[in-house]
Design an enzyme around this catalytic site. Structure first.
Site, PDB file in Angstrom:
ATOM      1  N   LYS A 140     -28.988  -6.188   5.286  1.00  0.00           N
ATOM      2  CA  LYS A 140     -28.828  -4.847   5.861  1.00  0.00           C
ATOM      3  C   LYS A 140     -28.095  -4.982   7.187  1.00  0.00           C
ATOM      4  CE  LYS A 140     -31.411  -0.630   6.837  1.00  0.00           C
ATOM      5  NZ  LYS A 140     -30.877  -0.394   8.165  1.00  0.00           N
ATOM      6  N   GLU A 144     -20.518  -0.133   5.599  1.00  0.00           N
ATOM      7  CA  GLU A 144     -20.919  -0.261   6.996  1.00  0.00           C
ATOM      8  C   GLU A 144     -19.759  -0.765   7.860  1.00  0.00           C
ATOM      9  OE1 GLU A 144     -24.004   0.668   7.162  1.00  0.00           O
ATOM     10  OE2 GLU A 144     -24.874  -0.012   9.060  1.00  0.00           O
ATOM     11  N   LYS A 167     -37.444  -4.460   6.249  1.00  0.00           N
ATOM     12  CA  LYS A 167     -36.970  -4.670   7.614  1.00  0.00           C
ATOM     13  C   LYS A 167     -37.478  -5.983   8.209  1.00  0.00           C
ATOM     14  CE  LYS A 167     -35.330  -1.729   9.948  1.00  0.00           C
ATOM     15  NZ  LYS A 167     -35.095  -0.347  10.319  1.00  0.00           N
TER      16      LYS A 167
HETATM   17  S1  IVH Z   1     -27.313   1.546   0.766  1.00  0.00           S
HETATM   18  C1  IVH Z   1     -28.812   5.172  -1.009  1.00  0.00           C
HETATM   19  N1  IVH Z   1     -26.749  -0.913   1.444  1.00  0.00           N
HETATM   20  O1  IVH Z   1     -28.877   1.162   6.122  1.00  0.00           O
HETATM   21  C2  IVH Z   1     -28.280   3.958  -0.384  1.00  0.00           C
HETATM   22  N2  IVH Z   1     -27.283   0.630   3.182  1.00  0.00           N
HETATM   23  O2  IVH Z   1     -31.256   3.308   5.997  1.00  0.00           O
HETATM   24  C3  IVH Z   1     -28.108   4.102   1.067  1.00  0.00           C
HETATM   25  N3  IVH Z   1     -27.147  -0.301   5.446  1.00  0.00           N
HETATM   26  O3  IVH Z   1     -27.481   4.303   6.639  1.00  0.00           O
HETATM   27  C4  IVH Z   1     -27.441   3.004   1.747  1.00  0.00           C
HETATM   28  N4  IVH Z   1     -26.522  -2.328   4.846  1.00  0.00           N
HETATM   29  O4  IVH Z   1     -26.104   2.306   7.370  1.00  0.00           O
HETATM   30  C5  IVH Z   1     -27.098   0.310   1.883  1.00  0.00           C
HETATM   31  N5  IVH Z   1     -26.186  -3.127   1.887  1.00  0.00           N
HETATM   32  C6  IVH Z   1     -26.527  -1.895   2.334  1.00  0.00           C
HETATM   33  C7  IVH Z   1     -26.683  -1.600   3.714  1.00  0.00           C
HETATM   34  C8  IVH Z   1     -27.075  -0.312   4.096  1.00  0.00           C
HETATM   35  C9  IVH Z   1     -26.798  -1.512   5.863  1.00  0.00           C
HETATM   36  C10 IVH Z   1     -27.538   0.814   6.337  1.00  0.00           C
HETATM   37  C11 IVH Z   1     -26.740   2.063   6.136  1.00  0.00           C
HETATM   38  C12 IVH Z   1     -27.736   3.165   5.875  1.00  0.00           C
HETATM   39  C13 IVH Z   1     -29.030   2.549   6.266  1.00  0.00           C
HETATM   40  C14 IVH Z   1     -30.115   3.041   5.333  1.00  0.00           C
END
Ligand code: IVH
Length: 661
Positions: free
Chosen positions: A113, A170, A309
């Site tokens: 993430k 991202e 997390k």
């Molecule tokens: S998927 C429905 N994949 O995390 C799917 N999010 O709380 C939504 N993020 O706002 C996002 N790495 O900024 C996804 N590999 C990843 C991610 C990712 C970072 C962030 C993104 C999003 C937040 C979700």
């Protein structure tokens, strides 16, 4: 030549050189030639705006500033993810999924993430036409011009036939790019950014895209808007994304069992410090898109995905009391006692408040809710009070006007914010001096820890470090929790400590302003105690790295009757410390450094120091690695370095090298 023809020729050329430069790190032309081509294209596009295409290479250098951002609407909305904080949370998530699907086996896509800013990219006929920030998930800001300046965002998709698609991902800084940019800002007299995340959001939301163009942002793709036809899994999506020209995270993986997911989590936690960018957790998504449809959504988040997390580095807790501690030099430090709270994976019960100025600035009082930070392995600190200013609160804290341990007078040297107890026989000061003498960076006396130092001082057996060497065996064994074996070992350690080097000896004395680094500088110059004791202020100031204040401090120590007497007693006890070799070569230029294990300072800081000293920093050991800096609990990398003959140094040794720069 017709302008349309010239524009298309220039476009072809610039695309070729861009791709050479950014994917192959090479170029057939000089920077000046490149700039000339780019300027010509910019000129033509200004003259003939109708001929400018959305995926023109000029988009990479930014365009005219905007007055404000237009709004973009996200359809489907950009969702957030629900959080998991433990293995148990994940297993509960997994069992909900399996029972909803009525399946024993599910595949997950597991992705780091990234801690950046999410962005939606709309492609029409394969050309990037709109980029929008997430905003509230439904409405965000149109940052198309800015997005076009980001090299890893394709302006046009590689594809056999035109594609209409929305891709989400991202925007972030690679750590090395962030450090380099901050370095340049500092050199130019500009304020460095606090962290990569803030810098990302600030850089992306610039009305003048030329500013964004000067910030080395990166983009990684991880989700579609609506799922494009012909793709039925996350794994398939990642393949297609790469074909189109997007970067995807090389650490993405497919897990087929819950055990694999848990294993991946631990691997990622271990690798976190070494990754080329900052991450704050791991995203777990059902791999199959048809299965995602069966599971569905709750209001703002999919039920088929979650973010596991990592431990947060900032937490809130209650400050129960402010206590004042007295250090080795007599300095009074206010310390906040806290209700235990886990910060960055470690339980914290106290945090430093530095001094009166800091307490006043943060307005931290007993009973307040406070924000506590622990970055890397540094001492936790109270960041600020979160209690409302006008609420019912405890008394304002004021530093005492007497030493809290010996009740002796305290002074505040001119121009300093700190207070000092000036009683040389203050018990707190003696205890701390002993602990310091015995510490790893000084005499390294095993078995002489905090507890024993306290016992020795409390029993009145030791009032200066020299007394350690006059202890009698029967006195020692009379102490509580001190068996014969322990006492014998301690005597052996004390005996061994007499053979120390001049630099460690000097560090151990705890002369104000003379830490480990200055000790090495000084010892390397004077080589033995005789010469050092006779050194004049001028001679001391002439040592590289030693300023006039430190020189006076050293001189005072060796001439003041009380402290000189301690040195005399140590000599009488058999100390005759010398320094064998003068300091070795200093620069880190040409070194390729790898860090491993837990360091005292934040990893980012260490990398910054290394780079400032001219070294290259990489995350894994290769044939090019010349130096491994190993912190606590170093594991496989340490072994690898030892096996392949790479030089290994401790964090302290590394610091010495950096400081010598
Ligand atoms: S998927 C429905 N994949 O995390 C799917 N999010 O709380 C939504 N993020 O706002 C996002 N790495 O900024 C996804 N590999 C990843 C991610 C990712 C970072 C962030 C993104 C999003 C937040 C979700």
């Amino acid at each position: 030549m017709r302008p349309s023809r010239e524009i298309s020729d220039l476009t072809v050329l610039l695309r070729k050189y861009n791709s050479q430069y950014y994917t192959e790190n090479a170029s057939d032309i000089t920077d000046a030639e490149y700039d000339a081509l780019m300027n010509r294209l910019l000129y033509l596009e200004r003259e003939y705006p109708e001929l400018r295409s959305d995926d023109s290479p000029t988009a990479r250098v930014g365009s005219a500033p905007l007055a404000s951002f237009a709004a973009v609407t996200h359809d489907p909305p950009m969702l957030s993810l629900s959080n998991l904080f433990s293995r148990e949370d994940f297993l509960a998530f997994h069992s909900r999924i399996t029972s909803q699907l009525g399946a024993d086996q599910v595949e997950y896509s597991v992705e780091p993430k990234l801690d950046g800013v999410s962005l939606s990219l709309v492609y029409e006929n394969s050309v990037l036409v709109r980029a929008g920030t997430r905003g509230d998930g439904i409405r965000g800001e149109d940052v198309t011009e800015n997005a076009r300046t980001i090299r890893s965002i394709p302006l046009k998709l590689n594809s056999d036939h035109p594609v209409n698609v929305e891709i989400r991902g991202e925007v972030f800084f690679m750590t090395k790019d962030f450090l380099q940019m901050n370095g340049r800002r500092t050199e130019a007299g500009e304020a460095p950014f606090a962290n990569p995340r803030n810098a990302t959001s600030g850089s992306l939301r610039q009305l003048d895209s030329a500013v964004t163009a000067g910030r080395p942002l990166s983009f990684i793709a991880y989700a579609p808007g609506y799922v494009p036809a012909g793709i039925d899994s996350q794994e398939g999506l990642f393949n297609r994304l790469q074909q189109w020209g997007f970067s995807v995270n090389s650490r993405n993986s497919i897990c087929r069992t819950p055990e694999q997911v848990i294993q991946t989590y631990h691997k990622l936690v271990d690798a976190r410090e070494d990754l080329p960018m900052e991450i704050d957790g791991m995203v777990i998504k059902l791999n199959s898109f048809s299965r995602r449809e069966m599971i569905g959504f709750i209001s703002r988040a999919p039920r088929w995905a979650a973010a596991w997390k990592f431990h947060a580095e900032e937490m809130t807790t209650t400050l129960t009391e402010i206590e004042v501690q007295v250090g080795r030099t007599g300095r009074l430090t206010p310390v906040a006692r806290l209700d235990p709270v886990k910060v960055g994976g470690v339980v914290v019960t106290s945090a430093t408040l530095h001094n009166q100025d800091e307490i006043s600035r943060k307005d931290a009082r007993a009973g307040d809710i406070v924000l506590v930070r622990r970055a890397g392995d540094v001492i936790p600190e109270v960041v600020k009070s979160l209690s409302p200013e006008d609420g019912v609160r405890g008394e304002l804290f004021k530093m005492p006007d007497k030493c809290p341990v010996c009740s002796g007078p305290v002074v505040q040297p001119e121009g300093e914010v700190n207070l000092y107890c000036i009683n040389p026989s203050c018990e707190a000061r003696i205890r701390r001096s002993l602990e310091h003498w015995a510490s790893r960076k000084a005499l390294d006396i095993e078995g002489l820890g905090k507890k024993l130092c306290e016992q020795l001082v409390d029993a009145g057996m030791v009032i200066s470090i020299a007394d350690l060497y006059n202890l009698k065996y029967h006195e020692l064994t009379a102490l509580e929790r001190m068996g014969e074996l322990k006492a014998t070992k301690l005597f052996a350690e004390l005996k061994k400590s007499r053979k120390t080097s001049l630099s460690r000896f000097l560090t151990g004395l705890g002369i104000p302003g003379v830490g480990e680094v200055a000790s090495r500088d000084i010892a390397g110059e004077f080589r033995d105690l005789e010469a050092l004791g006779a050194a004049t202020e001028e001679e001391l100031t002439a040592v590289k790295g030693i300023g006039p204040i430190t020189a006076v401090s050293v001189r005072n120590f060796f001439t003041n009757p009380v402290t000189a007497a301690v040195v005399g007693e140590l000599k009488a006890a058999g100390f005759n410390p010398t320094e064998k070799t003068a300091r070795e070569g200093t620069s880190l230029a040409g070194e390729t450094i790898v860090f491993t294990g837990a360091l005292e300072m934040p990893r980012l800081k260490a990398k910054q120091l290394a780079m400032a000293a001219g070294a290259k920093v990489t995350s894994s050991i290769t044939g090019k690695t010349t130096l491994l800096v190993a912190g606590e609990n170093a594991g496989s990398k340490l072994k690898k370095a030892e096996n392949s003959g790479v030089k290994v140094v401790s964090e302290e040794e590394f610091l010495v090298k950096v400081k010598e720069e």
